[in-house]
Design a protein around this motif. Structure first.
Motif, mmCIF file in Angstrom:
data_model
loop_
_atom_site.group_PDB
_atom_site.id
_atom_site.type_symbol
_atom_site.label_atom_id
_atom_site.label_comp_id
_atom_site.label_asym_id
_atom_site.label_seq_id
_atom_site.Cartn_x
_atom_site.Cartn_y
_atom_site.Cartn_z
ATOM 1 N N VAL A 59 0.788 -1.105 0.077
ATOM 2 C CA VAL A 59 -0.103 -0.068 0.123
ATOM 3 C C VAL A 59 1.064 1.163 -0.164
ATOM 4 N N GLY A 60 1.726 1.455 0.952
ATOM 5 C CA GLY A 60 2.664 2.534 0.994
ATOM 6 C C GLY A 60 3.168 3.118 0.009
ATOM 7 N N GLU A 61 3.968 2.133 -0.667
ATOM 8 C CA GLU A 61 4.741 2.333 -1.856
ATOM 9 C C GLU A 61 4.202 2.648 -3.233
ATOM 10 N N VAL A 62 2.884 1.998 -3.196
ATOM 11 C CA VAL A 62 1.936 2.566 -4.309
ATOM 12 C C VAL A 62 1.557 3.848 -4.137
ATOM 13 N N LEU A 63 1.524 4.188 -3.086
ATOM 14 C CA LEU A 63 0.773 5.621 -2.872
ATOM 15 C C LEU A 63 1.915 6.678 -3.101
ATOM 16 N N LEU A 64 3.030 6.262 -2.639
ATOM 17 C CA LEU A 64 4.440 7.200 -3.056
ATOM 18 C C LEU A 64 4.695 7.209 -4.488
ATOM 19 N N VAL A 65 4.579 6.128 -5.407
ATOM 20 C CA VAL A 65 4.904 5.968 -6.601
ATOM 21 C C VAL A 65 3.897 6.670 -7.376
ATOM 22 N N ARG A 66 2.425 6.064 -7.232
ATOM 23 C CA ARG A 66 1.642 6.473 -8.174
ATOM 24 C C ARG A 66 0.562 7.756 -7.673
ATOM 25 N N ALA A 180 -1.664 7.204 16.319
ATOM 26 C CA ALA A 180 -2.303 6.840 15.390
ATOM 27 C C ALA A 180 -3.840 7.533 15.464
ATOM 28 N N ILE A 181 -4.297 8.180 16.416
ATOM 29 C CA ILE A 181 -5.493 8.792 16.375
ATOM 30 C C ILE A 181 -5.118 10.311 15.779
ATOM 31 N N ILE A 182 -3.960 10.964 16.175
ATOM 32 C CA ILE A 182 -3.583 11.909 15.554
ATOM 33 C C ILE A 182 -3.539 12.065 14.194
ATOM 34 N N ALA A 183 -2.954 11.013 13.769
ATOM 35 C CA ALA A 183 -2.446 10.907 12.178
ATOM 36 C C ALA A 183 -3.661 10.635 11.654
ATOM 37 N N VAL A 184 -4.712 9.842 12.133
ATOM 38 C CA VAL A 184 -5.876 9.605 11.260
ATOM 39 C C VAL A 184 -6.848 10.848 11.157
ATOM 40 N N ILE A 185 -6.719 11.593 12.443
ATOM 41 C CA ILE A 185 -7.453 12.869 12.389
ATOM 42 C C ILE A 185 -6.841 13.978 11.221
ATOM 43 N N ALA A 186 -5.536 14.218 11.484
ATOM 44 C CA ALA A 186 -4.806 14.781 10.517
ATOM 45 C C ALA A 186 -5.131 14.457 9.064
ATOM 46 N N ALA A 187 -5.216 13.256 8.627
ATOM 47 C CA ALA A 187 -5.495 12.741 7.326
ATOM 48 C C ALA A 187 -7.030 12.595 6.936
ATOM 49 N N ARG A 188 -7.697 12.702 7.975
ATOM 50 C CA ARG A 188 -9.284 12.660 7.637
ATOM 51 C C ARG A 188 -9.659 11.532 7.043
ATOM 52 N N LEU A 189 -9.184 10.366 7.730
ATOM 53 C CA LEU A 189 -9.212 9.005 7.060
ATOM 54 C C LEU A 189 -10.247 8.336 7.730
ATOM 55 N N ARG A 190 -10.981 7.727 7.118
ATOM 56 C CA ARG A 190 -12.023 6.451 7.512
ATOM 57 C C ARG A 190 -11.706 5.342 6.863
ATOM 58 N N PRO A 191 -10.950 4.518 7.525
ATOM 59 C CA PRO A 191 -10.602 3.282 6.904
ATOM 60 C C PRO A 191 -11.765 2.401 6.474
ATOM 61 N N LYS A 192 -11.691 1.759 5.123
ATOM 62 C CA LYS A 192 -12.743 1.088 4.538
ATOM 63 C C LYS A 192 -12.035 -0.221 4.012
ATOM 64 N N PRO A 193 -11.972 -1.301 4.737
ATOM 65 C CA PRO A 193 -11.556 -2.472 4.209
ATOM 66 C C PRO A 193 -12.159 -3.097 3.000
ATOM 67 N N VAL A 194 -13.473 -2.943 3.023
ATOM 68 C CA VAL A 194 -14.234 -3.550 1.830
ATOM 69 C C VAL A 194 -13.782 -2.993 0.643
ATOM 70 N N ARG A 195 -13.683 -1.716 0.627
ATOM 71 C CA ARG A 195 -13.251 -0.853 -0.735
ATOM 72 C C ARG A 195 -11.785 -1.026 -0.953
ATOM 73 N N GLY A 196 -11.115 -1.439 0.122
ATOM 74 C CA GLY A 196 -9.822 -1.752 -0.008
ATOM 75 C C GLY A 196 -9.546 -2.687 -1.136
ATOM 76 N N ALA A 197 -10.323 -3.695 -1.433
ATOM 77 C CA ALA A 197 -10.319 -4.732 -2.348
ATOM 78 C C ALA A 197 -10.028 -4.164 -3.613
ATOM 79 N N THR A 198 -11.054 -3.425 -3.904
ATOM 80 C CA THR A 198 -11.139 -2.741 -5.140
ATOM 81 C C THR A 198 -9.930 -1.799 -5.451
ATOM 82 N N LEU A 200 -6.824 -2.449 -4.481
ATOM 83 C CA LEU A 200 -5.934 -3.069 -4.741
ATOM 84 C C LEU A 200 -6.155 -3.709 -6.217
ATOM 85 N N SER A 201 -7.263 -3.864 -6.517
ATOM 86 C CA SER A 201 -7.557 -4.512 -7.785
ATOM 87 C C SER A 201 -7.215 -3.367 -8.868
#
Length: 408
Positions: A59-66, A180-198, A200-201
């Protein structure tokens, strides 16, 4: 231009600060543990780090490269999906650590704390990568600074108080949850594992390659640690782990520079600027390797025992091998950054596959013959061999290569 340079240095600073709490965790556990108990903890920590690195590659390297750049204009839906993948992998790591804890024995509380760490550490880590990809490295630095500021004094107090090892690990995990709470709030993240499959695809072309490279490399690294436990014993594993700990800040710095420079290289349309960044990276890494290696080699025994406790006596003779390994790692890191930025994926796979095979074979064979000293030289030989193969692959591909790919 100045803003990008500032972001690059902030990213490097973030990676270094991030390493402080990790380094302190291992050093403090070594201080309150016998060599045997520290060896068992090291096996669990290796498993956690393996899964953490796997999610960084997937995940992380894909974010950096793409997906580097874009600032606040980019959509957060993909980031939520990416964070969902990391959260799911964190849960898998927790299960794996629980199973390993039952099989390996030792302090059950330490294994439980490491298992709980998985989901927390993974979400915090991927939030950092997302912030870096957005060009907001300062927010990632803030999260890691809080973790270090909270965990270091608390873990130090526990060590001075003679607390058991599991409390040190639990404190590291708890303070990591705050970060982790601080980073998630700063990034305004709402982790969605189900959408994660899409997600990755859609990015499977490089996600599978990057994670496959990492898995083959670090699976061999993880396996060889467990295989070495048979001929060397847990005390021998502790010696290797103690020596590698002395150089872990340097390895973190290498990773920090690579993480910081890859987005810059991806964005560098001008060949002159690209070559300048590569030269800068090589010079910085070489200077870091030489300065840190000399510092570790002349480290007084009294200071070494403060860091590693009883493990220092068996780890100290292994420092020369790890110092030479760090020099070989300079070449390896520079080549990997170039391969990532120029999308020379076959070359990076060849280099990392060589390292995977050599890491599995060389330390084990030399360890069987020469005990911990041989295993340490085996790890150094593996890195050197992969760097030679990578350099040869670069020469065949042409030194300039293709133009770096832009973020999709």
């Amino acid at each position: 231009m100045a803003g990008r340079a500032h972001s690059r240095f902030v990213t490097i600073g973030d990676q270094l600060v991030s390493s402080l709490s990790n380094f302190a965790l291992v050093a403090f556990v070594a201080n309150v543990s016998s060599p045997a108990d520290f060896g068992r903890f090291s096996l669990g920590y290796v498993v956690l780090i393996f899964f953490l690195g796997f999610q960084r590659a997937l995940v992380g390297e894909v974010l950096l490269v793409r997906f580097s750049g874009g600032g606040e204009q980019r959509s957060t839906e993909g980031d939520d999906a990416a964070a969902g993948v990391s959260a799911a992998l964190g849960a898998v790591s927790a299960l794996a650590l629980a199973v390993c804890g039952v099989v390996s024995g030792g302090d059950a509380a330490v294994w439980i704390a490491l298992a709980v760490a998985g989901p927390i550490v993974f979400v915090q880590d991927i939030a950092r990568y997302i912030l870096i990809a957005r060009g907001r490295s300062g927010h990632a630095l803030a999260s890691d600074t809080v973790w270090a500021a909270l965990s270091l004094p608390l873990m130090f107090w526990l060590v001075v108080s003679g607390a058991p090892a599991w409390t040190v690990v639990a404190t590291w995990v708890a303070t990591g949850a705050v970060a982790a709470i601080i980073a998630v709030i700063a990034a305004r993240l709402r982790p969605k594992p189900v959408r994660g499959a899409t997600w990755l695809s859609r990015n499977r072309d490089i996600a599978v390659r990057f994670s496959g490279e990492y898995a083959s490399l670090n699976a061999s690294n993880t396996v060889v640690w467990f295989l070495l436990a048979a001929p060397l014993g847990v005390a021998g594993v502790a010696a290797l782990r103690g020596a590698s700990l002395l150089f872990s800040p340097l390895n973190t710095a290498f990773n920090a520079v690579r993480i910081a420079v890859v987005p810059e290289l991806v964005r560098a349309a001008d060949p002159g600027r690209y070559r300048s960044r590569m030269r800068e990276t090589a010079i910085v890494l070489t200077a870091l390797a030489v300065i840190w290696s000399v510092a570790v080699l002349v480290l007084p025994a009294e200071w070494g025992r403060l860091l590693l406790g009883e493990t220092w006596d068996s780890a100290a003779p292994l420092r020369v091998a790890y110092a030479l390994q760090s020099l070989a790692m300079v070449v390896y890191t520079v080549l990997l950054a170039h391969f990532r930025a120029r999308a020379l994926h076959r070359q990076s796979t060849l280099m990392r596959s060589t390292l995977a095979v050599a890491t599995l074979v060389a330390p084990l064979l030399l360890g069987l013959a020469l005990a911990a000293q041989g295993a340490a030289w085996g790890f150094a030989l593996a890195v050197a061999a992969s760097a030679v193969v990578g350099a040869a692959a670069l020469r065949r591909a042409g030194r300039d290569g293709d133009r770096p790919r832009r973020a999709d």
